[in-house]
Design a protein around this motif. Structure first.
Motif, PDB file in Angstrom:
ATOM      1  N   LEU A 243      -7.365   9.130  -7.538  1.00 20.61           N
ATOM      2  CA  LEU A 243      -7.444   7.782  -6.971  1.00 20.61           C
ATOM      3  C   LEU A 243      -6.128   7.420  -6.286  1.00 20.61           C
ATOM      4  N   ILE A 244      -5.014   7.795  -6.922  1.00 13.93           N
ATOM      5  CA  ILE A 244      -3.715   7.491  -6.314  1.00 13.93           C
ATOM      6  C   ILE A 244      -3.542   8.283  -5.025  1.00 13.93           C
ATOM      7  N   LEU A 245      -4.077   9.514  -5.023  1.00 17.31           N
ATOM      8  CA  LEU A 245      -4.040  10.304  -3.795  1.00 17.31           C
ATOM      9  C   LEU A 245      -4.778   9.585  -2.672  1.00 17.31           C
ATOM     10  N   LEU A 246      -5.916   8.976  -3.019  1.00 20.44           N
ATOM     11  CA  LEU A 246      -6.662   8.213  -2.020  1.00 20.44           C
ATOM     12  C   LEU A 246      -5.800   7.077  -1.481  1.00 20.44           C
ATOM     13  N   PHE A 247      -5.066   6.402  -2.376  1.00 25.09           N
ATOM     14  CA  PHE A 247      -4.203   5.311  -1.923  1.00 25.09           C
ATOM     15  C   PHE A 247      -3.094   5.837  -1.016  1.00 25.09           C
ATOM     16  N   LEU A 248      -2.575   7.023  -1.334  1.00 28.65           N
ATOM     17  CA  LEU A 248      -1.533   7.595  -0.479  1.00 28.65           C
ATOM     18  C   LEU A 248      -2.075   7.845   0.928  1.00 28.65           C
ATOM     19  N   TYR A 249      -3.310   8.400   0.981  1.00 25.89           N
ATOM     20  CA  TYR A 249      -3.926   8.624   2.291  1.00 25.89           C
ATOM     21  C   TYR A 249      -4.106   7.308   3.031  1.00 25.89           C
ATOM     22  N   LEU A 250      -4.611   6.298   2.305  1.00 32.99           N
ATOM     23  CA  LEU A 250      -4.855   5.015   2.958  1.00 32.99           C
ATOM     24  C   LEU A 250      -3.550   4.409   3.447  1.00 32.99           C
ATOM     25  N   GLY A 251      -2.468   4.612   2.684  1.00 32.57           N
ATOM     26  CA  GLY A 251      -1.164   4.126   3.125  1.00 32.57           C
ATOM     27  C   GLY A 251      -0.767   4.774   4.441  1.00 32.57           C
ATOM     28  N   VAL A 252      -0.980   6.093   4.532  1.00 35.00           N
ATOM     29  CA  VAL A 252      -0.642   6.810   5.767  1.00 35.00           C
ATOM     30  C   VAL A 252      -1.445   6.254   6.941  1.00 35.00           C
ATOM     31  N   ILE A 253      -2.767   6.084   6.721  1.00 28.63           N
ATOM     32  CA  ILE A 253      -3.618   5.590   7.805  1.00 28.63           C
ATOM     33  C   ILE A 253      -3.212   4.181   8.189  1.00 28.63           C
ATOM     34  N   GLY A 254      -2.948   3.346   7.167  1.00 32.71           N
ATOM     35  CA  GLY A 254      -2.578   1.964   7.443  1.00 32.71           C
ATOM     36  C   GLY A 254      -1.268   1.862   8.196  1.00 32.71           C
ATOM     37  N   LEU A 255      -0.312   2.672   7.790  1.00 30.10           N
ATOM     38  CA  LEU A 255       0.993   2.633   8.460  1.00 30.10           C
ATOM     39  C   LEU A 255       0.861   3.057   9.917  1.00 30.10           C
ATOM     40  N   TYR A 256       0.051   4.098  10.147  1.00 29.26           N
ATOM     41  CA  TYR A 256      -0.122   4.571  11.522  1.00 29.26           C
ATOM     42  C   TYR A 256      -0.768   3.496  12.374  1.00 29.26           C
TER      43      TYR A 256
ATOM     44  N   LEU B  98       0.836  -1.210   0.000  1.00 30.74           N
ATOM     45  CA  LEU B  98       0.000   0.000   0.000  1.00 30.74           C
ATOM     46  C   LEU B  98       0.874   1.265   0.000  1.00 30.74           C
ATOM     47  N   LEU B  99       2.027   1.185   0.649  1.00 29.02           N
ATOM     48  CA  LEU B  99       2.907   2.351   0.719  1.00 29.02           C
ATOM     49  C   LEU B  99       3.639   2.564  -0.601  1.00 29.02           C
ATOM     50  N   VAL B 100       4.096   1.454  -1.192  1.00 28.45           N
ATOM     51  CA  VAL B 100       5.080   1.570  -2.258  1.00 28.45           C
ATOM     52  C   VAL B 100       4.438   1.683  -3.646  1.00 28.45           C
ATOM     53  N   LEU B 101       3.363   0.910  -3.868  1.00 28.25           N
ATOM     54  CA  LEU B 101       2.827   0.868  -5.233  1.00 28.25           C
ATOM     55  C   LEU B 101       2.343   2.227  -5.757  1.00 28.25           C
ATOM     56  N   PRO B 102       1.641   3.053  -4.939  1.00 30.81           N
ATOM     57  CA  PRO B 102       1.262   4.369  -5.477  1.00 30.81           C
ATOM     58  C   PRO B 102       2.478   5.205  -5.890  1.00 30.81           C
ATOM     59  N   LEU B 103       3.597   5.024  -5.161  1.00 32.05           N
ATOM     60  CA  LEU B 103       4.777   5.817  -5.488  1.00 32.05           C
ATOM     61  C   LEU B 103       5.472   5.282  -6.734  1.00 32.05           C
ATOM     62  N   TYR B 104       5.163   4.041  -7.124  1.00 35.93           N
ATOM     63  CA  TYR B 104       5.760   3.472  -8.334  1.00 35.93           C
ATOM     64  C   TYR B 104       5.067   3.944  -9.619  1.00 35.93           C
ATOM     65  N   VAL B 105       3.903   4.572  -9.447  1.00 33.97           N
ATOM     66  CA  VAL B 105       3.082   4.886 -10.613  1.00 33.97           C
ATOM     67  C   VAL B 105       3.816   5.686 -11.701  1.00 33.97           C
ATOM     68  N   PRO B 106       4.534   6.779 -11.345  1.00 36.39           N
ATOM     69  CA  PRO B 106       5.187   7.546 -12.415  1.00 36.39           C
ATOM     70  C   PRO B 106       6.144   6.704 -13.250  1.00 36.39           C
ATOM     71  N   VAL B 107       6.940   5.864 -12.591  1.00 38.04           N
ATOM     72  CA  VAL B 107       7.894   5.034 -13.337  1.00 38.04           C
ATOM     73  C   VAL B 107       7.143   4.129 -14.294  1.00 38.04           C
TER      74      VAL B 107
END
Lengths: 224, 254
Positions: free
Chosen positions: B140-153, A167-176
């Motif tokens: 949508l990717i922004l939503l995933f970024l938020y969910l990543g933050v919440i999940g990590l916390y 969940l952390l890494v895949l969104p950040l991989y998108v541009p590549v």
């Protein structure tokens, strides 16, 4: 010990360790090949269709393979405490960590470059785009390792870090993913791709310069 | 620091102290609620009654009074989260850490609302619930970024450590947001020619614009209210062993 010697010592150590445990090198590679073979089975083997989505398939598989291999980056060092020693050394942690990331890429990212052309031919990609495919993999997979290192550094201390890592890494991989698969697709249709390649290069250098810092900071946090 | 007048600096220093923040926001809250209600009422009235129907889209364009402010908020809150996280990392201010993590669920909700309302609008207008358009994909990717933050916390037990992890992740994400935005835009324009997404919006009329801005302001105030409520709860939880919390709770019981 000077900084550059420490840097190369870390790379050498990690490479030697990887050679002693060959399954860790082979696993991401096997995964990469397996995922790509699943696609023709899953969506049917029409050559036209496969040819059209080949760049996407190869790149998505490379992304997943890179992500799966991330766990081995800090895991064993974290478990046996050598990561703590690395962070305690007088040299800047970010540089030493960069050495670890480079070694990790040499072991898990570089082999993908060797099998990718073969798989691309299997999927019916035109031969003139193979060079561009290799170039995007050469520029893109190090970025995957660098960005992934941040994610894995944040989760290495957790018992169940696997799901959260994706969940952390895949969104950040998108541009590549976007620029690389787009470049390969353009090359297949014989269009110029210098713009995408230049952007990939700039992403690579940005990641190379910026990624080790948060990685080192996250590791220091995970060690506590 | 030299440009900021002294009282302002002192105000922020005092706000960093949890008991002071708690007391101050308690007094602030009724005012914020009143402002929020006023702004929302006038904004909705202006948007739903006073503003004329669009000559192409009829009445269905009115969803922008929810959709556009939430989309703005989704980006704004991410930036707030990253800045608060950075402040927490650098100066170790507990309150900044709490602001960062408390912003994440609110931002995720706004992102979801923006996606949801956009999809509702897209069905009659574009004829489809979803297109892999630049805007939609990056949201949508922004939503995933938020969910990543919440999940990590949620995954890290020690909340001080978790706040630091979240701050690092939010900062990395903030570097990535423009890249994601532009990469997706590129990918789309290179990929397919003009599609349904070409709206050719005429510059918006004043009677439509003013309610939109009012709604944007009201969403900002709403964010502030939701944030303060979340921060207060989180503060009580984290500081439950301190004197001021005990004092507070005893005081309320009487």
């Amino acid at each position: 010990m000077s900084l550059s010697r420490a840097f190369f010592a870390i790379i050498r150590r990690d490479l030697v360790l990887a050679l002693r445990r060959r399954s860790e090198v082979a696993n991401p590679l096997l995964f990469f090949v397996l995922v790509i073979t699943l696609f023709p089975l899953g969506i049917g083997a029409q050559p036209k269709l496969l040819q059209a989505i080949a760049p996407g398939i190869i790149w998505v598989s490379a992304l997943l393979a890179a992500m799966l291999s991330l766990d081995s980056l800090f895991r064993s060092d974290f478990d046996d405490g050598s990561l703590e020693q690395i962070l305690l050394s007088p040299h800047p942690a970010s540089v030493l960590i960069l050495g670890k990331i480079i070694a990790h890429w040499l072991v898990t990212g570089l082999p993908l470059l060797i099998v990718a052309p073969l798989l691309a031919v299997f999927l019916g990609m035109p031969t003139h785009s193979l060079g561009i495919l290799l170039l995007t993999l050469l520029l893109g997979t190090p970025v995957l390792s660098l960005i992934g290192a941040i994610g894995v550094a944040l989760t290495v201390g957790l018992r169940r870090g696997g799901m959260i890592l994706s969940l952390l890494v895949l969104p950040l991989y998108v541009p590549v993913l976007i620029f690389a698969s787009n470049a390969v697709e353009m090359a297949s249709s014989g269009l110029p791709v210098s713009a995408q390649i230049n952007i990939l290069i700039s992403i690579l250098f940005m990641a190379l310069v910026l990624a080790p810092w948060p990685t080192a900071a996250a590791l220091k946090m995970s060690i506590n | 620091m030299f440009l900021v007048p002294d009282p302002v600096v002192r105000f922020f220093h005092r706000m960093a102290s949890p008991p002071h923040f708690y007391r101050f926001t308690e007094r602030l809250m009724p005012w914020l609620v009143v402002i929020f209600l006023l702004l929302t009422a006038t904004g909705l009235y202006g948007g739903l009654y006073l503003a004329p129907a669009d000559y192409q889209q009829g009445d269905s364009y009115r969803i922008i009074y929810i959709h556009v402010p939430s989309a703005w908020m989704s980006l704004f809150i991410y930036v707030v989260m990253a800045i608060a996280g950075a402040i927490g990392l650098v100066w170790r201010i507990k309150l900044a850490e709490i602001v960062a993590i408390s912003s994440a669920p609110i931002g995720a909700s706004f992102t979801f609302i923006a996606l949801f309302t956009g999809s509702l609008w897209g069905k009659p207008m574009w004829g489809t619930w979803w297109v892999w358009d630049a805007r939609l994909t990056s949201e949508l990717i922004l939503l995933f970024l938020y969910l990543g933050v919440i999940g990590l916390y949620g995954a890290i037990d020690d909340k001080r450590v978790a706040s630091k992890a979240v701050a690092i992740l939010a900062l990395v994400g903030v570097v990535n947001i423009p890249i994601i935005h532009y990469s997706v835009e590129w990918w789309n324009t290179l990929h397919q020619g003009p599609t349904v997404t070409k709206m050719d919006k005429p510059s918006i009329h004043v009677t439509m614009l003013i309610p939109l801005l009012l709604m944007a302001l009201s969403f900002n105030v709403y964010y502030l209210i939701a944030l303060i409520l979340r921060v207060r709860v989180e503060l009580l939880q984290r500081e439950r062993n301190t004197q001021w919390v005990k004092y507070r709770i005893l005081e309320n019981r009487q």
